[in-house]
Design a protein around this motif. Structure first.
Motif, PDB file in Angstrom:
ATOM      1  N   LEU A   1       0.982  -1.015   0.067  1.00 19.02           N
ATOM      2  CA  LEU A   1      -0.043  -0.090   0.094  1.00 19.02           C
ATOM      3  C   LEU A   1       0.574   1.637  -0.350  1.00 19.02           C
ATOM      4  CD1 LEU A   1      -2.989   1.114   0.240  1.00 19.02           C
ATOM      5  CD2 LEU A   1      -2.680   1.258   2.831  1.00 19.02           C
ATOM      6  N   ARG A   2       1.879   1.289   1.044  1.00 22.76           N
ATOM      7  CA  ARG A   2       3.120   2.659   0.814  1.00 22.76           C
ATOM      8  C   ARG A   2       3.683   2.410   0.179  1.00 22.76           C
ATOM      9  NH1 ARG A   2       5.270   2.980   6.504  1.00 22.76           N
ATOM     10  NH2 ARG A   2       5.811   4.844   6.238  1.00 22.76           N
ATOM     11  N   GLN A   3       3.962   1.761  -1.096  1.00 22.43           N
ATOM     12  CA  GLN A   3       4.703   1.204  -2.831  1.00 22.43           C
ATOM     13  C   GLN A   3       5.966   1.467  -1.721  1.00 22.43           C
ATOM     14  OE1 GLN A   3       3.452   4.350  -5.032  1.00 22.43           O
ATOM     15  NE2 GLN A   3       1.299   3.011  -5.642  1.00 22.43           N
ATOM     16  N   TYR A   4       6.335   0.697  -0.819  1.00 24.54           N
ATOM     17  CA  TYR A   4       7.423   0.670  -0.102  1.00 24.54           C
ATOM     18  C   TYR A   4       8.515   0.006  -0.863  1.00 24.54           C
ATOM     19  CZ  TYR A   4      11.749  -0.077   3.560  1.00 24.54           C
ATOM     20  OH  TYR A   4      12.227  -0.195   4.156  1.00 24.54           O
ATOM     21  N   LYS A   5       9.750   0.535  -0.850  1.00 25.12           N
ATOM     22  CA  LYS A   5      10.918  -0.566  -1.855  1.00 25.12           C
ATOM     23  C   LYS A   5      12.104  -0.209  -2.083  1.00 25.12           C
ATOM     24  CE  LYS A   5       8.276  -0.603  -6.308  1.00 25.12           C
ATOM     25  NZ  LYS A   5       7.684  -1.790  -6.205  1.00 25.12           N
ATOM     26  N   ASN A   6      13.005  -0.888  -1.948  1.00 25.14           N
ATOM     27  CA  ASN A   6      14.808  -0.434  -1.355  1.00 25.14           C
ATOM     28  C   ASN A   6      15.195  -0.539  -2.742  1.00 25.14           C
ATOM     29  OD1 ASN A   6      14.999  -0.019   1.452  1.00 25.14           O
ATOM     30  ND2 ASN A   6      14.759  -2.614   1.581  1.00 25.14           N
ATOM     31  N   ARG A   7      16.000   0.363  -2.601  1.00 31.78           N
ATOM     32  CA  ARG A   7      17.275   1.120  -3.612  1.00 31.78           C
ATOM     33  C   ARG A   7      18.872   0.848  -3.270  1.00 31.78           C
ATOM     34  NH1 ARG A   7      15.532   6.317  -7.095  1.00 31.78           N
ATOM     35  NH2 ARG A   7      16.415   6.972  -4.799  1.00 31.78           N
ATOM     36  N   TYR A   8      19.613   0.637  -3.956  1.00 31.06           N
ATOM     37  CA  TYR A   8      20.813  -0.196  -3.597  1.00 31.06           C
ATOM     38  C   TYR A   8      21.768   0.866  -4.336  1.00 31.06           C
ATOM     39  CZ  TYR A   8      18.595  -4.156  -1.185  1.00 31.06           C
ATOM     40  OH  TYR A   8      18.311  -4.456   0.281  1.00 31.06           O
ATOM     41  N   PHE A   9      23.086   1.108  -3.515  1.00 32.85           N
ATOM     42  CA  PHE A   9      23.669   2.286  -4.306  1.00 32.85           C
ATOM     43  C   PHE A   9      25.251   1.907  -4.033  1.00 32.85           C
ATOM     44  CE2 PHE A   9      19.856   4.140  -3.409  1.00 32.85           C
ATOM     45  CZ  PHE A   9      20.054   5.387  -5.128  1.00 32.85           C
ATOM     46  N   ASN A  10      25.527   2.628  -4.687  1.00 39.96           N
ATOM     47  CA  ASN A  10      27.762   2.058  -4.101  1.00 39.96           C
ATOM     48  C   ASN A  10      28.017   0.541  -4.063  1.00 39.96           C
ATOM     49  OD1 ASN A  10      27.317   4.992  -4.914  1.00 39.96           O
ATOM     50  ND2 ASN A  10      27.483   5.048  -2.588  1.00 39.96           N
ATOM     51  N   ILE A  11      27.209  -0.877  -5.088  1.00 40.40           N
ATOM     52  CA  ILE A  11      26.809  -2.004  -4.951  1.00 40.40           C
ATOM     53  C   ILE A  11      29.257  -2.477  -4.602  1.00 40.40           C
ATOM     54  CG2 ILE A  11      25.874  -4.165  -5.882  1.00 40.40           C
ATOM     55  CD1 ILE A  11      24.004  -2.384  -6.473  1.00 40.40           C
ATOM     56  N   LYS A  12      29.474  -2.760  -4.282  1.00 44.28           N
ATOM     57  CA  LYS A  12      30.569  -3.745  -4.393  1.00 44.28           C
ATOM     58  C   LYS A  12      30.376  -5.082  -3.888  1.00 44.28           C
ATOM     59  CE  LYS A  12      32.905   0.658  -2.921  1.00 44.28           C
ATOM     60  NZ  LYS A  12      31.755   1.209  -2.824  1.00 44.28           N
ATOM     61  N   ILE A  13      30.929  -6.072  -4.996  1.00 45.31           N
ATOM     62  CA  ILE A  13      31.294  -7.428  -4.982  1.00 45.31           C
ATOM     63  C   ILE A  13      32.631  -8.249  -4.304  1.00 45.31           C
ATOM     64  CG2 ILE A  13      30.270  -9.614  -5.796  1.00 45.31           C
ATOM     65  CD1 ILE A  13      28.083  -8.213  -7.607  1.00 45.31           C
ATOM     66  N   THR A  14      32.838  -8.201  -3.171  1.00 43.78           N
ATOM     67  CA  THR A  14      34.015  -9.292  -2.696  1.00 43.78           C
ATOM     68  C   THR A  14      33.792 -10.536  -2.776  1.00 43.78           C
ATOM     69  OG1 THR A  14      33.952  -7.946  -0.461  1.00 43.78           O
ATOM     70  CG2 THR A  14      34.958  -6.705  -2.697  1.00 43.78           C
ATOM     71  N   PRO A  15      34.952 -11.229  -2.843  1.00 42.60           N
ATOM     72  CA  PRO A  15      35.365 -12.438  -2.090  1.00 42.60           C
ATOM     73  C   PRO A  15      35.125 -12.222  -0.097  1.00 42.60           C
ATOM     74  CG  PRO A  15      36.850 -11.962  -3.520  1.00 42.60           C
ATOM     75  CD  PRO A  15      36.449 -10.645  -3.339  1.00 42.60           C
TER      76      PRO A  15
ATOM     77  N   GLY B   1      35.768 -15.615   1.934  1.00 37.33           N
ATOM     78  CA  GLY B   1      35.752 -16.658   2.370  1.00 37.33           C
ATOM     79  C   GLY B   1      35.543 -17.595   0.768  1.00 37.33           C
ATOM     80  N   LYS B   2      35.002 -18.577   1.277  1.00 41.51           N
ATOM     81  CA  LYS B   2      33.632 -18.965  -0.223  1.00 41.51           C
ATOM     82  C   LYS B   2      32.912 -18.179  -1.121  1.00 41.51           C
ATOM     83  CE  LYS B   2      32.740 -23.096   1.651  1.00 41.51           C
ATOM     84  NZ  LYS B   2      32.304 -24.416   2.081  1.00 41.51           N
ATOM     85  N   ASP B   3      32.151 -17.327  -0.069  1.00 38.27           N
ATOM     86  CA  ASP B   3      31.122 -16.881  -0.455  1.00 38.27           C
ATOM     87  C   ASP B   3      31.448 -15.669  -0.561  1.00 38.27           C
ATOM     88  OD1 ASP B   3      29.948 -18.649   0.011  1.00 38.27           O
ATOM     89  OD2 ASP B   3      29.439 -18.075   2.163  1.00 38.27           O
ATOM     90  N   TYR B   4      30.303 -14.387  -1.199  1.00 41.67           N
ATOM     91  CA  TYR B   4      30.757 -13.111  -1.776  1.00 41.67           C
ATOM     92  C   TYR B   4      30.233 -12.023  -1.170  1.00 41.67           C
ATOM     93  CZ  TYR B   4      32.749 -14.866  -5.616  1.00 41.67           C
ATOM     94  OH  TYR B   4      33.801 -15.913  -6.587  1.00 41.67           O
ATOM     95  N   LYS B   5      31.060 -11.316  -0.153  1.00 42.71           N
ATOM     96  CA  LYS B   5      30.286  -9.912   0.456  1.00 42.71           C
ATOM     97  C   LYS B   5      29.438  -9.146  -0.906  1.00 42.71           C
ATOM     98  CE  LYS B   5      30.556  -6.834   3.838  1.00 42.71           C
ATOM     99  NZ  LYS B   5      31.335  -6.565   5.242  1.00 42.71           N
ATOM    100  N   VAL B   6      28.229  -9.659  -0.353  1.00 40.51           N
ATOM    101  CA  VAL B   6      27.474  -7.799  -1.855  1.00 40.51           C
ATOM    102  C   VAL B   6      27.351  -6.203  -0.346  1.00 40.51           C
ATOM    103  CG1 VAL B   6      25.481  -6.727  -3.022  1.00 40.51           C
ATOM    104  CG2 VAL B   6      26.864  -8.526  -3.194  1.00 40.51           C
TER     105      VAL B   6
END
Length: 153
Positions: free
Chosen positions: A88-102, A104-109
Motif C-alpha cells: 500500500l505504501r509502495q515501499y521499496k529499497n534501492r541500492y547504491f555503490n554496490i561492491k562485490i568482494t570475495p 571466504g568461499k562466498d561473496y559479500k555484497v
C-alpha cells in the motif's frame, strides 16, 4: 624457469576470468533478489538459506547503534504480516555503490540502501554463497535502520 613463469601467468589470468564470472553471477542474483523483494514476489524467501542470519543495526537518536539478530523464521513471519501495508505504501529499497568482494568461499555484497520512505542512505550488506545444490543463496543479511521498534521486539 621460463615455462613456469608463463604457466603461472596463464593460470592467474584464467582464475581472474573465473572469478569475474562468479562476481557477475552474484550481481545477477542480487539484482533478481532486489526485484523480487521490491515486487513482493511469493518466492522472495527462496533467496535465503534455511538458517540465514538476519541482522538489523539500529541507529539510535543519540548516534549510538545496537545490533539485533532476528531468527529467519521470525523474519519471514513478520515480513508476511507487513506485506499488505508495504504494498500500500509502495515501499521499496534501492541500492547504491554496490561492491562485490570475495568473502571466504562466498561473496559479500556491500551497498548503501535507500528505503523509499526516506531521503537518506544507510549501509547494508549480504553474504551470498552457493548451497549444496549449487544455487546462489543469501546466508547473511545486515541492514542499518533508524526504525526503533526493532529494539522493543
Amino acid at each position: 624457469m621460463k615455462k613456469f613463469i608463463i604457466l603461472t601467468i596463464i593460470l592467474y589470468v584464467y582464475s581472474l576470468n573465473c572469478f569475474a564470472d562468479e562476481i557477475q553471477d552474484v550481481r545477477t542474483f542480487f539484482n533478481t533478489y532486489v526485484d523480487a523483494a521490491n515486487n513482493y514476489s511469493e518466492d522472495y524467501f527462496n533467496y535465503y538459506t534455511n538458517n540465514a542470519k538476519i541482522l538489523r543495526i539500529v541507529e539510535k537518536p543519540d548516534g549510538s547503534q545496537e545490533t539485533v539478530t532476528i531468527p529467519i523464521e521470525r523474519y519471514k513471519s513478520e515480513a508476511k504480516k507487513s506485506t499488505a501495508l508495504m504494498k500500500l505504501r509502495q515501499y521499496k529499497n534501492r541500492y547504491f555503490n554496490i561492491k562485490i568482494t570475495p568473502h571466504g568461499k562466498d561473496y559479500k555484497v556491500a551497498a548503501m540502501r535507500m528505503p523509499s520512505t526516506s531521503d537518506y542512505k544507510i549501509p547494508a550488506y549480504f553474504i551470498i554463497g552457493k548451497d549444496c545444490n549449487g544455487n546462489w543463496k543469501i546466508k547473511e543479511e545486515s541492514m542499518n535502520t533508524r526504525v526503533q521498534k526493532f529494539l522493543r521486539s
